[in-house]
Design a protein around this motif. Structure first.
Motif, short mmCIF file in Angstrom:
data_model
loop_
_atom_site.label_atom_id
_atom_site.label_comp_id
_atom_site.label_asym_id
_atom_site.label_seq_id
_atom_site.Cartn_x
_atom_site.Cartn_y
_atom_site.Cartn_z
N VAL A 1 -141.58 -41.18 20.86
CA VAL A 1 -142.08 -40.02 20.26
C VAL A 1 -143.17 -40.45 19.38
CG1 VAL A 1 -142.14 -37.72 19.18
CG2 VAL A 1 -140.23 -38.26 20.29
N GLU A 2 -143.00 -41.37 18.64
CA GLU A 2 -144.08 -41.98 17.86
C GLU A 2 -145.26 -42.77 18.57
OE1 GLU A 2 -146.27 -42.10 14.91
OE2 GLU A 2 -144.28 -40.99 14.41
N ASN A 3 -144.61 -43.40 19.77
CA ASN A 3 -145.34 -44.13 20.28
C ASN A 3 -146.83 -43.34 21.28
OD1 ASN A 3 -144.44 -46.54 19.66
ND2 ASN A 3 -143.01 -46.53 21.46
N SER A 4 -145.77 -42.08 21.83
CA SER A 4 -146.82 -41.06 22.55
C SER A 4 -147.79 -40.32 21.43
CB SER A 4 -145.95 -40.14 23.07
OG SER A 4 -146.68 -38.86 23.31
N ARG A 5 -147.22 -40.01 20.21
CA ARG A 5 -148.22 -39.48 19.53
C ARG A 5 -149.29 -40.23 18.72
NH1 ARG A 5 -149.44 -38.87 14.73
NH2 ARG A 5 -148.09 -40.65 14.23
N SER A 6 -148.83 -41.56 18.58
CA SER A 6 -149.90 -42.49 17.96
C SER A 6 -150.97 -42.72 19.07
CB SER A 6 -149.26 -43.92 17.53
OG SER A 6 -148.71 -44.56 18.55
N LYS A 7 -150.87 -42.68 20.53
CA LYS A 7 -151.73 -42.90 21.54
C LYS A 7 -152.85 -41.83 21.44
CE LYS A 7 -148.98 -45.16 24.75
NZ LYS A 7 -147.86 -44.86 25.86
N ILE B 1 -144.73 -23.69 19.63
CA ILE B 1 -144.59 -23.59 18.05
C ILE B 1 -143.25 -24.17 17.77
CG2 ILE B 1 -144.46 -21.89 16.12
CD1 ILE B 1 -146.70 -20.07 17.21
N TRP B 2 -142.39 -23.81 18.51
CA TRP B 2 -140.85 -24.26 18.25
C TRP B 2 -140.97 -25.79 18.26
CZ3 TRP B 2 -137.71 -22.05 15.33
CH2 TRP B 2 -137.72 -20.50 15.41
N HIS B 3 -141.66 -26.14 19.65
CA HIS B 3 -141.72 -27.72 19.53
C HIS B 3 -142.37 -28.31 18.18
CE1 HIS B 3 -142.08 -27.78 24.29
NE2 HIS B 3 -140.83 -27.94 23.79
N VAL B 4 -143.48 -27.83 17.71
CA VAL B 4 -143.99 -28.56 16.52
C VAL B 4 -143.10 -28.34 15.28
CG1 VAL B 4 -145.39 -26.46 15.47
CG2 VAL B 4 -146.38 -28.89 15.60
N ASN C 1 -133.72 -23.16 15.80
CA ASN C 1 -134.76 -23.62 16.64
C ASN C 1 -134.28 -23.54 18.05
OD1 ASN C 1 -136.71 -24.77 18.14
ND2 ASN C 1 -137.36 -26.13 16.57
N PRO C 2 -134.68 -22.76 18.96
CA PRO C 2 -134.20 -22.93 20.18
C PRO C 2 -134.41 -24.00 21.27
CG PRO C 2 -135.94 -21.43 20.25
CD PRO C 2 -135.67 -21.93 18.88
N THR D 1 -134.89 -33.01 22.02
CA THR D 1 -135.08 -34.25 22.92
C THR D 1 -136.27 -34.98 23.04
OG1 THR D 1 -135.89 -32.74 24.61
CG2 THR D 1 -133.43 -32.83 24.63
N ASP D 2 -136.30 -36.01 23.24
CA ASP D 2 -137.54 -36.81 23.33
C ASP D 2 -138.57 -35.96 23.93
OD1 ASP D 2 -136.32 -38.91 21.98
OD2 ASP D 2 -136.85 -40.45 23.43
N GLU D 3 -138.42 -35.51 25.04
CA GLU D 3 -139.39 -34.65 25.89
C GLU D 3 -140.02 -33.37 25.06
OE1 GLU D 3 -139.68 -32.29 29.83
OE2 GLU D 3 -137.86 -32.93 29.26
N ASN D 4 -139.09 -32.82 24.29
CA ASN D 4 -139.63 -31.72 23.42
C ASN D 4 -140.37 -32.16 22.21
OD1 ASN D 4 -138.80 -29.62 25.08
ND2 ASN D 4 -136.74 -29.59 24.05
N LEU D 5 -139.83 -33.33 21.43
CA LEU D 5 -140.51 -33.90 20.23
C LEU D 5 -141.81 -34.43 20.86
CD1 LEU D 5 -137.63 -35.31 18.67
CD2 LEU D 5 -138.65 -33.43 17.79
N ILE D 6 -142.09 -35.03 21.83
CA ILE D 6 -143.26 -35.29 22.53
C ILE D 6 -144.24 -34.44 22.80
CG2 ILE D 6 -144.49 -36.46 24.44
CD1 ILE D 6 -142.01 -38.66 24.78
N ALA D 7 -143.70 -33.26 23.06
CA ALA D 7 -144.73 -31.89 23.31
C ALA D 7 -145.14 -31.54 22.02
CB ALA D 7 -143.93 -31.04 24.01
#
Lengths: 168, 121
Positions: A160-166, A143-146, A61-62, A66-72
């Motif tokens: 990441v979990e907080n951002s996702r759960s919102k 797609i790479w992010h997901v 995975n390129p 990071t938190d930023e990429n995982l949040i995306a």
């Protein structure tokens, strides 16, 4: 010898006619509210795995996780994937279980595919499963992010979990 | 000597005129320019009608965030950024109705962000 060839030909023609008859008379079951047969469960995954392995490029995975990429990636997963593949902490998706074959539940059992293979599957889809080709709707970066999220679905950093759960 | 110079001048002038007439840049009238604005979660206008064989220049802008432009029927993709105009030029070579969509995730509703190009004879 000639008789043998003739007999085989006649048998093949009869088998073909029976096959066409079964299709044309509507005798092939198409309902999705039954579990897939043992034959389908056993052999189709072999063909799918082999095809994915054959077509997917084996590449890491390129995207650095990071938190930023995982949040995306978490946002994409939540909006586009979770409905069928499950929301972390909520158990299997009932909708996903209604597919034929049922959609893999990544919150219950993480995927055994490599990241390169997951990228290929998300981008190109899998025929006759309900898995769409997301390549038309998502960029390679999305797609790479997901894919990065799929690898860590049950152990996402709290930010990441907080951002996702919102998003729910 | 003077005759040779006149001959050379005439030939170069002639070649220049020929080059200009055969390779002149397309006139503004040759290309149909259409401006499209992308925003969550649609394209405006969402439906465009063009003629087959007439070059089209899509001038894509965004009024909110980065969006994508994916048009597989004509093998076109582009990134649409706020404050910039992304120009996509192509010539429709087939008639019918074709769907273009956003291919950079832009939130819940992204999957519905699409537009339609109608190509007529």
């Amino acid at each position: 010898m000639k008789k043998l060839v003739l007999a085989i030909t006649v048998l093949l023609v009869i088998a073909l006619m029976i096959g066409v008859g079964v299709f044309k008379l509507g005798l092939v079951p198409v309902n999705a509210d039954v579990p897939p047969s043992g034959l389908e469960t056993r052999f189709i995954p072999i063909a799918v795995h082999a095809s994915v392995a054959n077509h997917a490029e084996e590449q890491p995975n390129p995207m650095v996780p990071t938190d930023e990429n995982l949040i995306a990636g978490g946002e994409v997963y939540t909006v586009m994937c979770a409905r069928c593949h499950g929301v972390p902490g909520r158990g299997p998706s009932v909708l996903g279980a209604s597919f034929y074959p049922p959609a893999p539940q990544f919150t219950v059992q993480p995927s055994g595919y490599s990241e390169g293979e997951l990228f290929w599957i998300v981008k190109h889809g899998i025929r006759n499963t309900g898995m769409p080709a997301w390549g038309r709707l998502l960029s390679d970066q999305d797609i790479w992010h997901v894919v990065a999220v799929l690898r860590r679905l049950n152990s996402l950093p709290s930010a990441v979990e907080n951002s996702r759960s919102k998003l729910h | 000597m003077k005759r040779i110079m006149i001959l050379v001048l005439a030939i170069t002038t002639g070649l220049g005129v020929l080059a200009y007439t055969t390779h002149s840049a397309p006139q503004a009238d040759d290309v149909k320019v259409i401006s499209i604005t992308a925003k969550k979660f649609d394209f405006t206008p969402g439906e465009i009608t063009v003629k087959k064989g007439v070059p089209v220049a899509l001038e894509l802008t965004s009024s909110d965030r980065v969006h994508g432009f994916s048009f597989p029927d004509f093998k076109l993709t582009a990134k649409i950024e706020p404050g910039k105009v992304t120009r996509v030029v192509f010539t429709p070579d087939k008639t019918g109705e074709f769907t273009f969509s956003c291919n950079i995730f832009c939130g819940s509703g992204h999957e519905e962000m699409a537009g339609r190009l109608i190509v007529t004879d």
